[in-house]
Design a protein around this motif. Structure first.
Motif, PDB file in Angstrom:
ATOM      1  N   ASN A 192       0.826  -1.205   0.000  1.00 55.20           N
ATOM      2  CA  ASN A 192       0.000   0.000   0.000  1.00 55.20           C
ATOM      3  C   ASN A 192       0.865   1.261   0.000  1.00 55.20           C
ATOM      4  N   ALA A 193       1.919   1.250   0.811  1.00 52.22           N
ATOM      5  CA  ALA A 193       2.833   2.399   0.845  1.00 52.22           C
ATOM      6  C   ALA A 193       3.540   2.570  -0.494  1.00 52.22           C
ATOM      7  N   SER A 194       3.902   1.452  -1.123  1.00 56.02           N
ATOM      8  CA  SER A 194       4.561   1.487  -2.423  1.00 56.02           C
ATOM      9  C   SER A 194       3.639   2.078  -3.486  1.00 56.02           C
ATOM     10  N   ARG A 195       2.406   1.652  -3.491  1.00 58.64           N
ATOM     11  CA  ARG A 195       1.415   2.176  -4.433  1.00 58.64           C
ATOM     12  C   ARG A 195       1.165   3.664  -4.185  1.00 58.64           C
ATOM     13  N   ILE A 224       1.748   7.015  -6.672  1.00 59.72           N
ATOM     14  CA  ILE A 224       0.694   7.987  -6.972  1.00 59.72           C
ATOM     15  C   ILE A 224       1.112   9.402  -6.583  1.00 59.72           C
ATOM     16  N   LEU A 225       1.850   9.513  -5.488  1.00 63.40           N
ATOM     17  CA  LEU A 225       2.189  10.827  -4.925  1.00 63.40           C
ATOM     18  C   LEU A 225       3.617  11.272  -5.244  1.00 63.40           C
ATOM     19  N   LYS A 226       4.289  10.596  -6.164  1.00 64.69           N
ATOM     20  CA  LYS A 226       5.705  10.888  -6.389  1.00 64.69           C
ATOM     21  C   LYS A 226       5.950  12.338  -6.807  1.00 64.69           C
ATOM     22  N   ARG A 227       5.099  12.909  -7.635  1.00 65.35           N
ATOM     23  CA  ARG A 227       5.273  14.306  -8.043  1.00 65.35           C
ATOM     24  C   ARG A 227       5.048  15.260  -6.882  1.00 65.35           C
ATOM     25  N   ASP A 228       4.067  14.939  -6.036  1.00 65.62           N
ATOM     26  CA  ASP A 228       3.796  15.782  -4.873  1.00 65.62           C
ATOM     27  C   ASP A 228       4.903  15.674  -3.833  1.00 65.62           C
ATOM     28  N   GLY A 250      -6.009   8.211   2.183  1.00 64.37           N
ATOM     29  CA  GLY A 250      -5.932   7.910   0.765  1.00 64.37           C
ATOM     30  C   GLY A 250      -5.101   8.944   0.021  1.00 64.37           C
ATOM     31  N   PRO A 251      -4.413   8.547  -1.043  1.00 66.17           N
ATOM     32  CA  PRO A 251      -3.526   9.462  -1.750  1.00 66.17           C
ATOM     33  C   PRO A 251      -4.251  10.635  -2.405  1.00 66.17           C
ATOM     34  N   GLY A 252      -5.501  10.421  -2.834  1.00 57.81           N
ATOM     35  CA  GLY A 252      -6.249  11.514  -3.440  1.00 57.81           C
ATOM     36  C   GLY A 252      -6.495  12.661  -2.478  1.00 57.81           C
ATOM     37  N   SER A 253      -6.842  12.338  -1.250  1.00 56.36           N
ATOM     38  CA  SER A 253      -7.073  13.369  -0.230  1.00 56.36           C
ATOM     39  C   SER A 253      -5.787  14.109   0.105  1.00 56.36           C
ATOM     40  N   GLN A 273       9.879   1.442  -2.347  1.00 59.28           N
ATOM     41  CA  GLN A 273      10.025   1.753  -3.759  1.00 59.28           C
ATOM     42  C   GLN A 273       8.648   1.975  -4.393  1.00 59.28           C
ATOM     43  N   PRO A 274       8.485   3.059  -5.164  1.00 57.14           N
ATOM     44  CA  PRO A 274       7.181   3.335  -5.784  1.00 57.14           C
ATOM     45  C   PRO A 274       6.837   2.303  -6.852  1.00 57.14           C
TER      46      PRO A 274
END
Length: 222
Positions: free
Chosen positions: A132-135, A139-143, A170-173, A210-211
Motif C-alpha cells: 500500500n505504501a509502495s502504491r 501515486i504521490l511521487k510528483r507531490d 488515501g492518496p487523493g485526499s 520503492q514506488p
C-alpha cells in the motif's frame, strides 16, 4: 489506507502559503523478522488506552533490543501502534482490520480478497502495509518531489509524513491537501487529520519503500 473510516471534509485557511535506494518487493516485506524489534523507545500516540510496557514485552530486557529509530521499521511500527496498538487481530467499529486498520476496498487494490486469511496472517499484513505504501508513493511521487521541505499549516512536509497521511485518508485526499496548501483538509471519524499524521510521522527514512504503480501484497512461496 484508501477511503479510510468515515472521511469528513472541511476547509481551513493555511498558516503559510545523495539518497541511497534499495530494491525491495512485497515478498521481501513478508520475510521481515518482526520478533527481534522493539517499539519501546519510540514516542507513540495511541488511539486506545496503552498497555503498560511490562504487559507488552514480558520477561525481555528492553535495553538489549535494537532501537528502531527513524528507519522504515520504525515508521511502520509507529503507524501500527497508532492504528491498533500493534494488534493483528483487531477489527474496529467501522470494519477496518488488523494492525494497520485496512478496509476491504484498499485490500482489494493490493490483491487481498480473503479478509479472514488476512487477519490470520501477520506476514500478509506486513506485506500489505508495504504494498500500500509502495502504491501510494507511486501515486504521490510528483507531490513528494514538489512539497517535501515546505511548511503547510505549521508542519514541515516530509516523505514519511505524506505516506502516513495517505495511509490515513488515501492518496487523493493528500494530493488535495498539499495542492491547496492545507486549505482542503480531511479528518477521519475519530477526528484524526492529515495534518496530525504529517506531523506525527514526519522525518522517518522511507527511501526503503520503492514506488510501484500496481503493487500487490504477495507472500513468499515455500
Amino acid at each position: 489506507m484508501q477511503k479510510r473510516k468515515k472521511i469528513a471534509k472541511f476547509s481551513i485557511l493555511p498558516a503559510v502559503a545523495g539518497t541511497m535506494f534499495f530494491s525491495f518487493s512485497t515478498k521481501d516485506a513478508a520475510k521481515l523478522d518482526l520478533e527481534s524489534f522493539s517499539t519501546a523507545n519510540l514516542e507513540l500516540d495511541y488511539t486506545v488506552e496503552p498497555l503498560l510496557e511490562e504487559d507488552i514485552i514480558k520477561e525481555v530486557h528492553v535495553s538489549n533490543l535494537p532501537k528502531l529509530g527513524k528507519s522504515y521499521l520504525g515508521f511502520k511500527e509507529a503507524v501500527g501502534f497508532k492504528e491498533s496498538r500493534g494488534n493483528y487481530k483487531t477489527i474496529n467499529e467501522y470494519g477496518y482490520m488488523g494492525k494497520y486498520q485496512f478496509g476491504k476496498g484498499t485490500l482489494a487494490l493490493i490483491g487481498i480478497y480473503n479478509t479472514q486469511e488476512f487477519l490470520n496472517s501477520p506476514a500478509l499484513q506486513e506485506a500489505a502495509f508495504y504494498a500500500n505504501a509502495s502504491r501510494n508513493k507511486w501515486i504521490l511521487k510528483r507531490d513528494i518531489k514538489r512539497f517535501v521541505g515546505k511548511t503547510i499549516n505549521g508542519v514541515e512536509v516530509t516523505e514519511s509524513g505524506i505516506l502516513a497521511a495517505a495511509h490515513l485518508a488515501g492518496p487523493g485526499s493528500v494530493k488535495k491537501y498539499l495542492r491547496s496548501w492545507g486549505a482542503q483538509a480531511f479528518s477521519d471519524a475519530f477526528g484524526t487529520s492529515i495534518k496530525n499524521y504529517m506531523q506525527k510521522f514526519g522525518g522517518y527514512d522511507t527511501s526503503f519503500i520503492q514506488p510501484e504503480k500496481r503493487a500487490k501484497a504477495v507472500l513468499p512461496t515455500a
